[in-house]
Each structure stands twice: as C-alpha cells, then as structure tokens.
Scaffold this motif. Structure first.
Motif, short mmCIF file in Angstrom:
data_model
loop_
_atom_site.label_atom_id
_atom_site.label_comp_id
_atom_site.label_asym_id
_atom_site.label_seq_id
_atom_site.Cartn_x
_atom_site.Cartn_y
_atom_site.Cartn_z
N ALA A 2 0.83 -1.21 0.00
CA ALA A 2 0.00 0.00 0.00
C ALA A 2 0.86 1.26 0.00
N GLU A 24 -3.11 5.88 -0.64
CA GLU A 24 -4.31 5.04 -0.62
C GLU A 24 -5.12 5.33 0.63
N ASP A 26 -7.94 3.85 3.02
CA ASP A 26 -8.66 2.63 3.38
C ASP A 26 -8.98 2.65 4.87
N TYR A 55 -6.21 4.71 -4.56
CA TYR A 55 -7.18 3.73 -4.07
C TYR A 55 -8.05 4.39 -3.02
N ASP A 57 -11.37 3.15 -0.57
CA ASP A 57 -12.35 2.12 -0.23
C ASP A 57 -13.56 2.73 0.47
N SER A 58 -14.47 1.88 0.93
CA SER A 58 -15.71 2.35 1.53
C SER A 58 -15.49 3.17 2.80
#
Length: 102
Positions: A2, A24, A26, A55, A57-58
């Motif tokens: 990552a 990223e 996350d 990246y 994410d939720s």
C-alpha cells in the motif's frame, strides 16, 4: 504494498484552504483523513485534492460523505467513477484534475 497516506494542508493564492491527499485511503487510515478534514474545514469550505489518490475504499468514502457539505473535491480519472457511482457527486462538487491533459 500500500502507498502510505499523506495529508498536506495549504492555501491557494486566493485564500481557499486546500487539503492535498496522496496515497491510498482505506480503513487503516480513514480516521486520519477524517481528523484532517475536521481540522481543515473548521473555518469554512475546503478544497480536497484527491488527484494523487490511487485507491479509495468504503471507509474513505464514508469519511467524504460525512464532510460532503463542507468540501469540494478534485479527483483523478481513476477514482471519479467511484465518487459518482456512490452518489457523492450529488452532494458535493467534483472537479477533474487540472494537471491531467485528458
């Protein structure tokens, strides 16, 4: 591996506060983003530059939704579809990356 999250607060020449986000986003670092958005948007609307995010994410989306009324976003072509499909684009302004030639 990552890409670590980096958060840099600054100001545009017109006085607009900017939070540049790199790396990223996350569940391991979404809390850091939330803290930075809370601090940076305390005095009014904030421009969040996600153009260097690879990246999201939720957990990161949840943070952005939480702050949607106080932020505008700059996004790259990689994450723009995620922001649109999630419905975030209906709650806040999403601009394209100004340094992207496409």
């Amino acid at each position: 591996m990552a890409t670590p999250l980096t958060l840099v607060a600054s100001e545009r020449s017109d006085g607009t506060p900017v939070l540049a986000v790199t790396g990223e986003i996350d569940m391991s670092n979404a809390g850091d983003l939330d803290d930075a958005l809370t601090r940076s948007a305390a005095d009014g609307p904030l421009l969040v530059d996600l153009s260097q995010v690879g990246y999201l994410d939720s957990a990161g989306l949840t943070v952005l939704f939480t702050h949607a009324s106080n932020i505008r976003l700059i996004a790259n072509p990689l994450i723009t579809p995620v922001l649109t499909i999630s419905g975030l684009s209906e709650l806040t302004t999403i601009e394209g990356n100004p340094s992207d030639p496409s």
